[in-house]
Motif scaffolding. Structure first.
Motif, PDB file in Angstrom:
ATOM      1  N   GLY A   1      16.784  84.657 -24.576  1.00 50.61           N
ATOM      2  CA  GLY A   1      16.668  84.678 -26.039  1.00 50.61           C
ATOM      3  C   GLY A   1      18.024  84.472 -26.694  1.00 50.61           C
ATOM      4  N   LYS A   2      19.016  85.161 -26.185  1.00 49.15           N
ATOM      5  CA  LYS A   2      20.378  85.022 -26.700  1.00 49.15           C
ATOM      6  C   LYS A   2      20.917  83.623 -26.416  1.00 49.15           C
ATOM      7  N   VAL A   3      20.693  83.129 -25.199  1.00 48.83           N
ATOM      8  CA  VAL A   3      21.174  81.799 -24.817  1.00 48.83           C
ATOM      9  C   VAL A   3      20.555  80.729 -25.723  1.00 48.83           C
ATOM     10  N   PHE A   4      19.245  80.765 -25.910  1.00 49.70           N
ATOM     11  CA  PHE A   4      18.576  79.751 -26.730  1.00 49.70           C
ATOM     12  C   PHE A   4      18.982  79.851 -28.199  1.00 49.70           C
ATOM     13  N   THR A   5      19.113  81.065 -28.703  1.00 46.81           N
ATOM     14  CA  THR A   5      19.531  81.241 -30.095  1.00 46.81           C
ATOM     15  C   THR A   5      20.925  80.667 -30.324  1.00 46.81           C
ATOM     16  N   LEU A   6      21.850  81.021 -29.451  1.00 43.94           N
ATOM     17  CA  LEU A   6      23.212  80.520 -29.602  1.00 43.94           C
ATOM     18  C   LEU A   6      23.280  79.013 -29.362  1.00 43.94           C
ATOM     19  N   ALA A   7      22.496  78.503 -28.424  1.00 46.16           N
ATOM     20  CA  ALA A   7      22.469  77.061 -28.173  1.00 46.16           C
ATOM     21  C   ALA A   7      21.967  76.311 -29.404  1.00 46.16           C
ATOM     22  N   PHE A   8      20.949  76.856 -30.064  1.00 49.94           N
ATOM     23  CA  PHE A   8      20.460  76.197 -31.273  1.00 49.94           C
ATOM     24  C   PHE A   8      21.508  76.253 -32.379  1.00 49.94           C
ATOM     25  N   LEU A   9      22.154  77.392 -32.556  1.00 46.28           N
ATOM     26  CA  LEU A   9      23.191  77.496 -33.589  1.00 46.28           C
ATOM     27  C   LEU A   9      24.339  76.518 -33.324  1.00 46.28           C
ATOM     28  N   LEU A  10      24.715  76.358 -32.068  1.00 43.24           N
ATOM     29  CA  LEU A  10      25.762  75.401 -31.731  1.00 43.24           C
ATOM     30  C   LEU A  10      25.295  73.964 -31.967  1.00 43.24           C
ATOM     31  N   SER A  11      24.029  73.684 -31.708  1.00 47.21           N
ATOM     32  CA  SER A  11      23.475  72.364 -32.024  1.00 47.21           C
ATOM     33  C   SER A  11      23.512  72.100 -33.524  1.00 47.21           C
ATOM     34  N   LEU A  12      23.236  73.129 -34.289  1.00 45.18           N
ATOM     35  CA  LEU A  12      23.280  73.020 -35.748  1.00 45.18           C
ATOM     36  C   LEU A  12      24.707  72.750 -36.230  1.00 45.18           C
ATOM     37  N   VAL A  13      25.676  73.447 -35.667  1.00 43.56           N
ATOM     38  CA  VAL A  13      27.084  73.219 -36.026  1.00 43.56           C
ATOM     39  C   VAL A  13      27.487  71.780 -35.675  1.00 43.56           C
ATOM     40  N   ALA A  14      27.111  71.323 -34.477  1.00 50.24           N
ATOM     41  CA  ALA A  14      27.455  69.963 -34.052  1.00 50.24           C
ATOM     42  C   ALA A  14      26.855  68.936 -35.014  1.00 50.24           C
ATOM     43  N   ALA A  15      25.596  69.096 -35.367  1.00 51.95           N
ATOM     44  CA  ALA A  15      24.938  68.152 -36.276  1.00 51.95           C
ATOM     45  C   ALA A  15      25.571  68.203 -37.663  1.00 51.95           C
ATOM     46  N   PHE A  16      25.893  69.397 -38.137  1.00 49.37           N
ATOM     47  CA  PHE A  16      26.492  69.558 -39.460  1.00 49.37           C
ATOM     48  C   PHE A  16      27.859  68.884 -39.534  1.00 49.37           C
ATOM     49  N   VAL A  17      28.701  69.151 -38.558  1.00 47.66           N
ATOM     50  CA  VAL A  17      30.054  68.591 -38.578  1.00 47.66           C
ATOM     51  C   VAL A  17      30.016  67.078 -38.352  1.00 47.66           C
ATOM     52  N   PHE A  18      29.090  66.611 -37.522  1.00 47.30           N
ATOM     53  CA  PHE A  18      28.979  65.168 -37.335  1.00 47.30           C
ATOM     54  C   PHE A  18      28.503  64.498 -38.620  1.00 47.30           C
ATOM     55  N   ALA A  19      27.617  65.153 -39.352  1.00 50.70           N
ATOM     56  CA  ALA A  19      27.186  64.622 -40.647  1.00 50.70           C
ATOM     57  C   ALA A  19      28.364  64.563 -41.617  1.00 50.70           C
ATOM     58  N   LEU A  20      29.222  65.565 -41.591  1.00 46.86           N
ATOM     59  CA  LEU A  20      30.427  65.530 -42.432  1.00 46.86           C
ATOM     60  C   LEU A  20      31.316  64.355 -42.032  1.00 46.86           C
ATOM     61  N   PHE A  21      31.463  64.135 -40.734  1.00 48.65           N
ATOM     62  CA  PHE A  21      32.263  63.030 -40.221  1.00 48.65           C
ATOM     63  C   PHE A  21      31.712  61.680 -40.684  1.00 48.65           C
ATOM     64  N   LEU A  22      30.382  61.508 -40.591  1.00 49.76           N
ATOM     65  CA  LEU A  22      29.763  60.231 -40.969  1.00 49.76           C
ATOM     66  C   LEU A  22      29.781  60.005 -42.471  1.00 49.76           C
ATOM     67  N   GLY A  23      29.719  61.064 -43.238  1.00 51.95           N
ATOM     68  CA  GLY A  23      29.651  60.936 -44.683  1.00 51.95           C
ATOM     69  C   GLY A  23      28.215  60.721 -45.145  1.00 51.95           C
ATOM     70  N   PRO A  24      28.027  60.735 -46.466  1.00 54.72           N
ATOM     71  CA  PRO A  24      26.661  60.588 -46.980  1.00 54.72           C
ATOM     72  C   PRO A  24      26.135  59.166 -46.776  1.00 54.72           C
ATOM     73  N   LYS A  25      24.880  59.074 -46.439  1.00 56.43           N
ATOM     74  CA  LYS A  25      24.162  57.806 -46.305  1.00 56.43           C
ATOM     75  C   LYS A  25      24.858  56.814 -45.372  1.00 56.43           C
ATOM     76  N   PRO A  26      25.105  57.201 -44.135  1.00 55.20           N
ATOM     77  CA  PRO A  26      25.764  56.261 -43.222  1.00 55.20           C
ATOM     78  C   PRO A  26      24.821  55.124 -42.824  1.00 55.20           C
ATOM     79  N   GLU A  27      25.379  53.963 -42.586  1.00 60.08           N
ATOM     80  CA  GLU A  27      24.597  52.842 -42.069  1.00 60.08           C
ATOM     81  C   GLU A  27      24.094  53.190 -40.675  1.00 60.08           C
ATOM     82  N   LEU A  28      22.900  52.766 -40.345  1.00 56.24           N
ATOM     83  CA  LEU A  28      22.264  53.119 -39.078  1.00 56.24           C
ATOM     84  C   LEU A  28      23.110  52.703 -37.874  1.00 56.24           C
TER      85      LEU A  28
END
Length: 134
Positions: free
Chosen positions: A52-79
């Protein structure tokens, strides 16, 4: 970045998608055996972990990765840019960083291929979702 243009739903979907990709990637259907062998773990070790702890933390880390990558790409990136940047980030930043560590730790090549392969696909999938949803 103007957070009024930031797509939190795309980030959440990317995190969920990569979390499920990890579940499939490290499952018996794909690379569980190679991963366990490369890590020196067994099914007993996994059963003793607080999953439970492993999956919860893994999901939170996935969320951080997606969030920061979205910041890197900027709004409305080309596909094409988003997918290419995701592939490059996974292969050339994450996997190569694992590679350096694994060389010094004397970890097996198959572990590098399993983990580096997952993170290459993880960031490619994040890029795909962020590039499609703009």
């Amino acid at each position: 970045m103007n957070f009024a243009e930031f797509n939190f739903y795309a980030v959440l979907l990317a995190a969920v998608a990569t979390f499920f990709l990890g579940g499939l990637w490290y499952s018996p259907l794909m690379f569980k055996t190679a991963w366990l062998d490369g890590c020196g773990l067994t099914d007993v070790d996994l059963a003793q972990a607080s999953m439970g702890k492993v999956f919860t933390l893994a999901f939170l880390l996935s969320l951080v990765a997606a969030f920061v990558f979205a910041l890197f790409l900027g709004p409305k990136p080309e596909l094409g840019f988003a997918v290419g940047a995701g592939f490059a980030a996974g292969l050339c930043w994450v996997a190569t960083s694992f590679g350096i560590s694994y060389l010094f730790e004397q970890r097996p090549l198959k572990l590098f291929l399993v983990n580096g392969g997952y993170h290459t696909l993880q960031f490619t999938l994040i890029g795909l979702i962020l590039g499609l949803w703009h």
